[in-house]
Design a protein around this motif. Structure first.
Motif, PDB file in Angstrom:
ATOM      1  N   VAL A   1       0.838  -1.215   0.000  1.00  0.00           N
ATOM      2  CA  VAL A   1       0.000   0.000   0.000  1.00  0.00           C
ATOM      3  C   VAL A   1       0.867   1.256   0.000  1.00  0.00           C
ATOM      4  O   VAL A   1       0.717   2.125  -0.862  1.00  0.00           O
ATOM      5  CB  VAL A   1      -0.946   0.041   1.229  1.00  0.00           C
ATOM      6  N   LYS A   2       1.768   1.341   0.955  1.00  0.00           N
ATOM      7  CA  LYS A   2       2.457   2.624   1.185  1.00  0.00           C
ATOM      8  C   LYS A   2       3.484   2.928   0.105  1.00  0.00           C
ATOM      9  O   LYS A   2       3.604   4.078  -0.322  1.00  0.00           O
ATOM     10  CB  LYS A   2       3.105   2.619   2.568  1.00  0.00           C
ATOM     11  N   LYS A   3       4.235   1.943  -0.335  1.00  0.00           N
ATOM     12  CA  LYS A   3       5.293   2.241  -1.307  1.00  0.00           C
ATOM     13  C   LYS A   3       4.847   2.060  -2.749  1.00  0.00           C
ATOM     14  O   LYS A   3       5.078   2.917  -3.583  1.00  0.00           O
ATOM     15  CB  LYS A   3       6.528   1.386  -1.023  1.00  0.00           C
TER      16      LYS A   3
ATOM     17  N   THR B   1       1.564   1.101  -3.799  1.00  0.00           N
ATOM     18  CA  THR B   1       0.137   1.368  -4.016  1.00  0.00           C
ATOM     19  C   THR B   1      -0.428   0.417  -5.087  1.00  0.00           C
ATOM     20  O   THR B   1      -0.942   0.839  -6.122  1.00  0.00           O
ATOM     21  CB  THR B   1      -0.108   2.844  -4.389  1.00  0.00           C
TER      22      THR B   1
ATOM     23  N   TYR C   1      -6.155   7.659   4.888  1.00  0.00           N
ATOM     24  CA  TYR C   1      -6.357   7.804   3.443  1.00  0.00           C
ATOM     25  C   TYR C   1      -7.778   8.261   3.086  1.00  0.00           C
ATOM     26  O   TYR C   1      -8.053   8.540   1.921  1.00  0.00           O
ATOM     27  CB  TYR C   1      -6.046   6.489   2.722  1.00  0.00           C
TER      28      TYR C   1
ATOM     29  N   LYS D   1      -4.554   5.142  -2.833  1.00  0.00           N
ATOM     30  CA  LYS D   1      -4.123   4.475  -1.605  1.00  0.00           C
ATOM     31  C   LYS D   1      -5.293   3.696  -0.979  1.00  0.00           C
ATOM     32  O   LYS D   1      -5.110   2.605  -0.466  1.00  0.00           O
ATOM     33  CB  LYS D   1      -3.600   5.502  -0.593  1.00  0.00           C
TER      34      LYS D   1
ATOM     35  N   SER E   1      -5.861   0.592  -2.930  1.00  0.00           N
ATOM     36  CA  SER E   1      -4.784  -0.347  -2.619  1.00  0.00           C
ATOM     37  C   SER E   1      -5.018  -0.972  -1.240  1.00  0.00           C
ATOM     38  O   SER E   1      -4.842  -2.184  -1.055  1.00  0.00           O
ATOM     39  CB  SER E   1      -3.443   0.391  -2.651  1.00  0.00           C
ATOM     40  N   PHE E   2      -5.442  -0.133  -0.312  1.00  0.00           N
ATOM     41  CA  PHE E   2      -5.730  -0.614   1.042  1.00  0.00           C
ATOM     42  C   PHE E   2      -6.828  -1.681   1.003  1.00  0.00           C
ATOM     43  O   PHE E   2      -6.728  -2.725   1.647  1.00  0.00           O
ATOM     44  CB  PHE E   2      -6.173   0.571   1.915  1.00  0.00           C
TER      45      PHE E   2
END
Lengths: 169, 115
Positions: free
Chosen positions: A120-122, A124, B73, B83, B86-87
């Motif tokens: 997620v963080k790097k 996505t 987010y 994000k 993606s989460f």
């Protein structure tokens, strides 16, 4: 007169195209360190100089598990040619990962990203499975969302060209 | 900008059926729908400032870190459509169901339309 103007327009167009090309910068892959199933840390930047395939997957993702034998076959055929494959699972429970790997064994390293720091963080990542191809300079060359056939000729040719240091993009 | 939930759902369905646009993650309540992660006064007022999202997340079984990320987010300056999608991809099927149920208890419906 018309010819003169046309020449100026064409020259300007070519100059702008060259400038745009010079300004192109490939997306640099974010570095990360994740541990494998044995607790051994793996850092992406340690593989600089090699072509790296980062494959995000999860045990609950059917398409991911179906894809794995194809990726494993690709890895077996190319691991001695400067190609690295890193499987990154986003499973929370290691027993689910082990169970999936018992049914579908792979020989490339499987790393754990159970907190989503990389997923997620790097990077996505927007879907599973996702495979990211990173060239020898550490730039992202391709992102594939969904199941990939790693025996596909155009894909293997693309990776071979990256190995030779050519960027056909 | 206001959209009805039905309108957004129809658009998303058409996109998904036509072989695609970007994936969409929306939340709706009382016939109004909003994109998660989008900078919007409406979603901010309804979901964030009321404290609803915090309560909803508190009722899920997700690890605290994931709850924090979802809030980050959706409701802060770091809000991001990519994000949050993606989460959502990161969540296990059980965590997604749990999240949907928690939203439903507060009269929200969440819909993810993949592409």
């Amino acid at each position: 007169m018309i010819i003169k103007v046309s020449r100026i327009v064409i020259a300007a167009f070519l100059a702008l195209t060259a400038l745009a090309g010079a300004g192109y910068a490939a997306e640099k892959a974010f570095d990360f360190t994740l541990t494998d199933l044995n607790g051994t840390p793996h850092r992406l930047s340690d593989f600089q100089g090699k072509v790296v395939l980062v494959n995000f997957w999860a045990s609950w993702c059917r398409e991911c598990v179906i894809e794995m034998p194809s990726l494993n076959g690709f890895y077996a055929a190319n691991k001695n040619k400067g190609i690295v494959v890193l499987g990154i699972t986003i499973d929370r429970k290691i027993e689910n990962v082990l169970d999936a790997l018992r049914k579908t064994p792979v020989s490339y390293p499987v790393l754990l990203d159970s907190r989503g720091d990389v997923f997620v963080k790097k990077y996505t990542v927007l879907g599973l499975p996702t495979t990211i191809i990173i060239d020898r300079e550490g730039n992202i060359q391709d992102r594939f969302i969904g199941r990939v056939d790693f025996s596909d000729k155009s894909l293997t040719e693309k990776i071979q060209s990256l190995l030779k240091g050519r960027n056909d993009r | 900008m206001r959209f009805t939930a039905a309108f957004i759902l129809v658009v998303c369905t058409i996109l998904a059926a036509s072989g695609c646009g970007p994936s969409t993650f929306i939340v709706s309540k009382e016939g109004r729908a909003f994109y998660f992660g989008r900078e919007s006064n409406s979603i901010d007022r309804i979901l964030c400032k009321t404290g609803d999202l915090e309560q909803i997340l508190a009722e899920t079984n997700m690890p605290d870190e994931l709850k924090k990320d979802f809030y980050l987010y959706s409701c802060t300056a770091q809000r991001s459509r990519e994000k949050i999608i993606s989460f959502y991809q990161f969540l296990t099927p059980d965590e997604r169901e749990d999240l949907k149920r928690a939203f439903r208890r507060y009269d929200y419906v969440i819909n993810y339309v993949p592409c």
